[in-house]
Enzyme design. Sequence first.
Site, PDB file in Angstrom:
ATOM      1  N   LYS A   1       0.950  -1.192   0.037  1.00  0.00           N
ATOM      2  CA  LYS A   1      -0.010  -0.031  -0.142  1.00  0.00           C
ATOM      3  C   LYS A   1       0.785   1.240  -0.016  1.00  0.00           C
ATOM      4  CE  LYS A   1      -2.546  -2.678  -0.650  1.00  0.00           C
ATOM      5  NZ  LYS A   1      -2.549  -4.048  -0.685  1.00  0.00           N
TER       6      LYS A   1
ATOM      7  N   GLY B   1       8.859 -21.521  16.686  1.00  0.00           N
ATOM      8  CA  GLY B   1       8.116 -21.981  17.908  1.00  0.00           C
ATOM      9  C   GLY B   1       7.784 -23.702  17.268  1.00  0.00           C
TER      10      GLY B   1
ATOM     11  N   GLY C   1      -3.965 -12.113 -10.173  1.00  0.00           N
ATOM     12  CA  GLY C   1      -4.817 -12.237  -8.991  1.00  0.00           C
ATOM     13  C   GLY C   1      -4.665 -10.814  -8.385  1.00  0.00           C
ATOM     14  N   VAL C   2      -4.747 -10.785  -7.112  1.00  0.00           N
ATOM     15  CA  VAL C   2      -4.767  -9.406  -6.215  1.00  0.00           C
ATOM     16  C   VAL C   2      -3.570  -8.952  -6.395  1.00  0.00           C
ATOM     17  CG1 VAL C   2      -5.702  -8.206  -4.239  1.00  0.00           C
ATOM     18  CG2 VAL C   2      -6.428 -10.736  -4.803  1.00  0.00           C
TER      19      VAL C   2
ATOM     20  N   GLU D   1      -2.312 -14.755 -17.242  1.00  0.00           N
ATOM     21  CA  GLU D   1      -3.497 -15.578 -16.517  1.00  0.00           C
ATOM     22  C   GLU D   1      -3.714 -16.692 -16.928  1.00  0.00           C
ATOM     23  OE1 GLU D   1      -4.783 -15.063 -13.265  1.00  0.00           O
ATOM     24  OE2 GLU D   1      -5.955 -16.713 -13.761  1.00  0.00           O
TER      25      GLU D   1
ATOM     26  N   ALA E   1      -5.752 -10.077   5.894  1.00  0.00           N
ATOM     27  CA  ALA E   1      -5.573  -9.609   7.456  1.00  0.00           C
ATOM     28  C   ALA E   1      -6.440  -9.451   8.281  1.00  0.00           C
ATOM     29  CB  ALA E   1      -4.652  -8.198   7.137  1.00  0.00           C
TER      30      ALA E   1
ATOM     31  N   HIS F   1     -24.034  15.247   1.526  1.00  0.00           N
ATOM     32  CA  HIS F   1     -23.558  15.696   0.331  1.00  0.00           C
ATOM     33  C   HIS F   1     -22.279  16.750   0.521  1.00  0.00           C
ATOM     34  CE1 HIS F   1     -24.487  16.967  -3.778  1.00  0.00           C
ATOM     35  NE2 HIS F   1     -24.470  18.194  -3.345  1.00  0.00           N
TER      36      HIS F   1
HETATM   37  P1  FAD Z   1       1.272 -13.989   8.444  1.00  0.00           P
HETATM   38  O1  FAD Z   1       1.150 -12.625   8.208  1.00  0.00           O
HETATM   39  O2  FAD Z   1       1.812 -14.767   7.356  1.00  0.00           O
HETATM   40  O3  FAD Z   1       2.204 -14.195   9.818  1.00  0.00           O
HETATM   41  C1  FAD Z   1       2.524 -15.409  10.394  1.00  0.00           C
HETATM   42  C2  FAD Z   1       3.783 -15.199  10.973  1.00  0.00           C
HETATM   43  O4  FAD Z   1       4.403 -16.323  11.796  1.00  0.00           O
HETATM   44  C3  FAD Z   1       4.986 -14.669  10.093  1.00  0.00           C
HETATM   45  O5  FAD Z   1       5.919 -13.685  10.868  1.00  0.00           O
HETATM   46  C4  FAD Z   1       5.936 -16.031  10.203  1.00  0.00           C
HETATM   47  O6  FAD Z   1       7.423 -15.911   9.881  1.00  0.00           O
HETATM   48  C5  FAD Z   1       5.666 -16.718  11.406  1.00  0.00           C
HETATM   49  N1  FAD Z   1       5.871 -17.974  11.628  1.00  0.00           N
HETATM   50  C6  FAD Z   1       5.579 -19.117  10.777  1.00  0.00           C
HETATM   51  N2  FAD Z   1       5.878 -20.125  11.381  1.00  0.00           N
HETATM   52  C7  FAD Z   1       6.418 -19.975  12.437  1.00  0.00           C
HETATM   53  C8  FAD Z   1       7.092 -20.606  13.698  1.00  0.00           C
HETATM   54  N3  FAD Z   1       7.112 -22.230  13.754  1.00  0.00           N
HETATM   55  N4  FAD Z   1       7.299 -20.077  14.845  1.00  0.00           N
HETATM   56  C9  FAD Z   1       7.529 -18.781  14.801  1.00  0.00           C
HETATM   57  N5  FAD Z   1       7.062 -17.913  13.885  1.00  0.00           N
HETATM   58  C10 FAD Z   1       6.294 -18.419  12.786  1.00  0.00           C
HETATM   59  N6  FAD Z   1      -4.398  -8.852   3.223  1.00  0.00           N
HETATM   60  C11 FAD Z   1      -5.443  -7.719   3.251  1.00  0.00           C
HETATM   61  O7  FAD Z   1      -6.212  -7.808   4.170  1.00  0.00           O
HETATM   62  N7  FAD Z   1      -5.264  -6.625   2.670  1.00  0.00           N
HETATM   63  C12 FAD Z   1      -4.221  -6.345   1.860  1.00  0.00           C
HETATM   64  O8  FAD Z   1      -3.880  -5.352   1.495  1.00  0.00           O
HETATM   65  C13 FAD Z   1      -3.211  -7.431   1.770  1.00  0.00           C
HETATM   66  N8  FAD Z   1      -2.124  -7.091   0.799  1.00  0.00           N
HETATM   67  C14 FAD Z   1      -1.215  -8.432   0.784  1.00  0.00           C
HETATM   68  C15 FAD Z   1      -0.165  -7.985  -0.372  1.00  0.00           C
HETATM   69  C16 FAD Z   1       0.705  -8.801  -0.592  1.00  0.00           C
HETATM   70  C17 FAD Z   1       1.928  -8.514  -1.314  1.00  0.00           C
HETATM   71  C18 FAD Z   1       0.605 -10.198   0.401  1.00  0.00           C
HETATM   72  C19 FAD Z   1       1.581 -11.192  -0.080  1.00  0.00           C
HETATM   73  C20 FAD Z   1      -0.354 -10.566   0.965  1.00  0.00           C
HETATM   74  C21 FAD Z   1      -1.438  -9.364   1.189  1.00  0.00           C
HETATM   75  N9  FAD Z   1      -2.484  -9.634   2.106  1.00  0.00           N
HETATM   76  C22 FAD Z   1      -3.446  -8.656   2.201  1.00  0.00           C
HETATM   77  C23 FAD Z   1      -2.652 -11.035   2.773  1.00  0.00           C
HETATM   78  C24 FAD Z   1      -2.220 -10.917   4.249  1.00  0.00           C
HETATM   79  O9  FAD Z   1      -0.815 -10.427   4.107  1.00  0.00           O
HETATM   80  C25 FAD Z   1      -2.355 -12.069   5.109  1.00  0.00           C
HETATM   81  O10 FAD Z   1      -3.893 -12.461   4.845  1.00  0.00           O
HETATM   82  C26 FAD Z   1      -2.175 -11.992   6.577  1.00  0.00           C
HETATM   83  O11 FAD Z   1      -0.825 -11.470   6.610  1.00  0.00           O
HETATM   84  C27 FAD Z   1      -2.218 -13.327   7.153  1.00  0.00           C
HETATM   85  O12 FAD Z   1      -1.753 -13.192   8.596  1.00  0.00           O
HETATM   86  P2  FAD Z   1      -1.401 -14.426   9.494  1.00  0.00           P
HETATM   87  O13 FAD Z   1      -1.183 -13.835  10.903  1.00  0.00           O
HETATM   88  O14 FAD Z   1      -2.413 -15.566   9.250  1.00  0.00           O
HETATM   89  O15 FAD Z   1       0.015 -14.742   8.882  1.00  0.00           O
HETATM   90  P1  NAI Z   2      -4.797 -14.686  -6.150  1.00  0.00           P
HETATM   91  O1  NAI Z   2      -5.149 -16.151  -5.784  1.00  0.00           O
HETATM   92  O2  NAI Z   2      -5.301 -13.673  -6.087  1.00  0.00           O
HETATM   93  O3  NAI Z   2      -4.409 -15.003  -7.894  1.00  0.00           O
HETATM   94  C1  NAI Z   2      -3.791 -15.839  -8.263  1.00  0.00           C
HETATM   95  C2  NAI Z   2      -4.071 -15.847  -9.435  1.00  0.00           C
HETATM   96  O4  NAI Z   2      -2.997 -16.584 -10.502  1.00  0.00           O
HETATM   97  C3  NAI Z   2      -5.136 -16.543 -10.068  1.00  0.00           C
HETATM   98  O5  NAI Z   2      -5.913 -15.736 -10.954  1.00  0.00           O
HETATM   99  C4  NAI Z   2      -4.891 -17.782 -10.625  1.00  0.00           C
HETATM  100  O6  NAI Z   2      -5.716 -18.401 -11.426  1.00  0.00           O
HETATM  101  C5  NAI Z   2      -3.553 -17.482 -11.427  1.00  0.00           C
HETATM  102  N1  NAI Z   2      -2.805 -18.584 -11.681  1.00  0.00           N
HETATM  103  C6  NAI Z   2      -2.588 -19.690 -10.805  1.00  0.00           C
HETATM  104  N2  NAI Z   2      -1.701 -20.511 -11.495  1.00  0.00           N
HETATM  105  C7  NAI Z   2      -1.284 -19.899 -12.515  1.00  0.00           C
HETATM  106  C8  NAI Z   2      -0.354 -20.170 -13.646  1.00  0.00           C
HETATM  107  N3  NAI Z   2       0.413 -21.327 -13.649  1.00  0.00           N
HETATM  108  N4  NAI Z   2      -0.025 -19.669 -14.673  1.00  0.00           N
HETATM  109  C9  NAI Z   2      -0.705 -18.407 -14.581  1.00  0.00           C
HETATM  110  N5  NAI Z   2      -1.815 -18.018 -13.693  1.00  0.00           N
HETATM  111  C10 NAI Z   2      -1.847 -18.793 -12.679  1.00  0.00           C
HETATM  112  O7  NAI Z   2      -3.106 -14.794  -5.405  1.00  0.00           O
HETATM  113  P2  NAI Z   2      -2.109 -13.924  -5.222  1.00  0.00           P
HETATM  114  O8  NAI Z   2      -2.183 -12.540  -6.317  1.00  0.00           O
HETATM  115  O9  NAI Z   2      -0.740 -14.543  -5.307  1.00  0.00           O
HETATM  116  O10 NAI Z   2      -2.269 -13.298  -3.851  1.00  0.00           O
HETATM  117  C11 NAI Z   2      -1.975 -14.223  -2.850  1.00  0.00           C
HETATM  118  C12 NAI Z   2      -3.284 -13.819  -1.827  1.00  0.00           C
HETATM  119  O11 NAI Z   2      -2.637 -12.865  -0.814  1.00  0.00           O
HETATM  120  C13 NAI Z   2      -4.432 -13.351  -2.360  1.00  0.00           C
HETATM  121  O12 NAI Z   2      -5.556 -14.112  -2.740  1.00  0.00           O
HETATM  122  C14 NAI Z   2      -5.225 -12.639  -1.127  1.00  0.00           C
HETATM  123  O13 NAI Z   2      -5.700 -13.424  -0.252  1.00  0.00           O
HETATM  124  C15 NAI Z   2      -3.662 -11.993  -0.521  1.00  0.00           C
HETATM  125  N6  NAI Z   2      -3.878 -10.632  -0.964  1.00  0.00           N
HETATM  126  C16 NAI Z   2      -4.510  -9.822  -0.636  1.00  0.00           C
HETATM  127  C17 NAI Z   2      -4.397  -8.452  -1.073  1.00  0.00           C
HETATM  128  C18 NAI Z   2      -5.520  -7.611  -0.694  1.00  0.00           C
HETATM  129  O14 NAI Z   2      -6.513  -7.689   0.159  1.00  0.00           O
HETATM  130  N7  NAI Z   2      -5.738  -6.260  -1.319  1.00  0.00           N
HETATM  131  C19 NAI Z   2      -3.449  -7.922  -1.953  1.00  0.00           C
HETATM  132  C20 NAI Z   2      -2.425  -8.859  -2.129  1.00  0.00           C
HETATM  133  C21 NAI Z   2      -2.620 -10.264  -2.017  1.00  0.00           C
END
Ligand code: FAD
Ligand code: NAI
Length: 480
Positions: free
Chosen positions: A58, A122, A197-198, A218, A335, A459
């Site tokens: 973001k 852990g 995807g996202v 895609e 998240a 408004h």
């Molecule tokens: P995580 O955030 O993955 O946290 C897990 C933690 O546990 C990590 O620090 C990991 O290292 C640690 N861990 C793992 N195993 C162990 C262990 N055995 N011992 C100790 N520590 C350990 N979601 C949104 O809602 N809005 C967004 O805008 C958004 N943008 C995203 C953008 C990107 C590029 C990505 C990749 C994801 C995005 N997400 C977004 C998804 C979001 O990041 C995840 O859904 C969220 O982080 C999940 O939270 P969690 O606590 O389940 O796991």
């Molecule tokens: P995603 O599930 O959103 O999208 C993955 C895309 O890749 C899908 O459209 C799928 O059909 C395609 N795909 C799968 N295999 C493929 C292949 N072999 N070749 C070409 N296309 C293929 O997953 P993404 O973008 O990796 O994000 C992971 C997750 O992280 C999201 O699903 C979301 O839960 C979270 N996220 C959330 C955000 C938000 O809330 N704004 C921002 C970024 C991630």
Amino acid sequence: MADTFDVVVIGGGPGGYVAAIRAAQLGLSTACIDDWTRAGGKAALGGTCTNVGCIPSKALLQSSENFDEAGHAFAEHGIGVAGLTLDLAQMLRRKDKVVAQNNDGITYLFKKNKVTFHLGVGAFAGGNANDGWKVNVSGPAPAELFAKHVIIATGSKPRPLAIDGKVVPVDNVRVLDNAGALAIDSVPKRLGVVGAGVIGVEMGSVWRRLGSDVTILEALPAFLGVADGAVAKEALKLFTKQGLKIATGVKITRVATGKNGVDVDYTDGAGKAQAQTFDRLIVAIGRVPHTAGLNGAAVGLRLDERGFVAVDADCRTNLANVFAIGDVVRGPMLAHKAEDEGVAVAERIAGQHGHVDLNTIPWVIYTAPEIAWVGQTEEQLKAAGVAYRAGSFPFMANGRARAMGDTSGFVKIVADEKTDRVLGVHIIGPFASELIAEGVMAMAFGASSEDIARICHAHPTLSEATKEAALAVDRRTLNL
Ligand code: FAD
Ligand code: NAI
């Protein structure tokens, strides 16, 4: 001698750290273990979300949008920006600073709430339902913890791209995962993205705005199939107009990294062989649960067939007093879903009645325009045979959007035909991420579209488009 706690949380992402804070607020002695570190080996609490997910993406989306607006949109407002320059290193430094502020914020919150933090991995080391669970920490200060309750919040990691069963290696130089996509040190001329995807559309947008020629490949035939059909269609139209090249129905057949770039061979949607060379390739094809290191097998922790920790509707695992939340369990990988599950589980452990309704979790995609939705799409309702009425209102007819100069998109509300109860809200347009909160509240309170239509909306605001969409369900818009 093991330290004993009421609750040990494994993982300090949004699920784990929020669960730990809530448990401590409820008077439970609580420890949280997390293994994420930053430069110097210092803890970097916040997990994927804070370090390589929501927060840094973001930050870069905002910076790149500012750059894009200054270059393209300011002129219409009568603002000239001569000699516009991009300092990418500063943009990345700012992003890193925002991440560090969030890391430190969580460390502060742990201290404030008296959550004991352990840096390291852990792992289950034994225990049972009667005596509780032993969790070992391996890291700079190894420890043995003993817990009555354990909350597993170990999150997810990127799904690797495999071609004919062989994984394409991610070096985060040429072939990047989400962490690499957030740290490219020079704007690539040609950027490929696997997966629309996202992450694909958000990171594709960032680098397109900064000057890359972005091609998104895609696999599925439809673009953004998870979104409402009309929203996905509008998004494809607008993103294509912005310059993103989006190819659907693609099958990648070869990825080869060379000195000068990454060669990608694929068959396109029409079955024709294609070959392209990119300077960098982002792989964003979804995420998989992260359970390595947890040593769940030692205590018989059950995983489902896809590798998620198996839980019931209350996030209970097959082990007594062991819960799992967030990305490592079923449901959307978001998240706020992880956070809400963390709160609900902490409250259940404290004898309260936490609850998360997976049907009212909002989705937001932070592109420009933003996309946000909650509840069911028209396509899902049709497939389920539910009779509904839909009403839409375009931002083009909204006074505030016109004043902002940001009139793309619309709000759509779908409501049950008989009861008028809101079943879904779908938005593409400015600040959709903020506007969706009204839809979530409406659905959580079981509101009808008429309820939304009767609420006084200030408004001129973008939220008036939501009110008008509600009026449109009953075919009585006022401003269209
Ligand atoms: P995580 O955030 O993955 O946290 C897990 C933690 O546990 C990590 O620090 C990991 O290292 C640690 N861990 C793992 N195993 C162990 C262990 N055995 N011992 C100790 N520590 C350990 N979601 C949104 O809602 N809005 C967004 O805008 C958004 N943008 C995203 C953008 C990107 C590029 C990505 C990749 C994801 C995005 N997400 C977004 C998804 C979001 O990041 C995840 O859904 C969220 O982080 C999940 O939270 P969690 O606590 O389940 O796991
Ligand atoms: P995603 O599930 O959103 O999208 C993955 C895309 O890749 C899908 O459209 C799928 O059909 C395609 N795909 C799968 N295999 C493929 C292949 N072999 N070749 C070409 N296309 C293929 O997953 P993404 O973008 O990796 O994000 C992971 C997750 O992280 C999201 O699903 C979301 O839960 C979270 N996220 C959330 C955000 C938000 O809330 N704004 C921002 C970024 C991630």
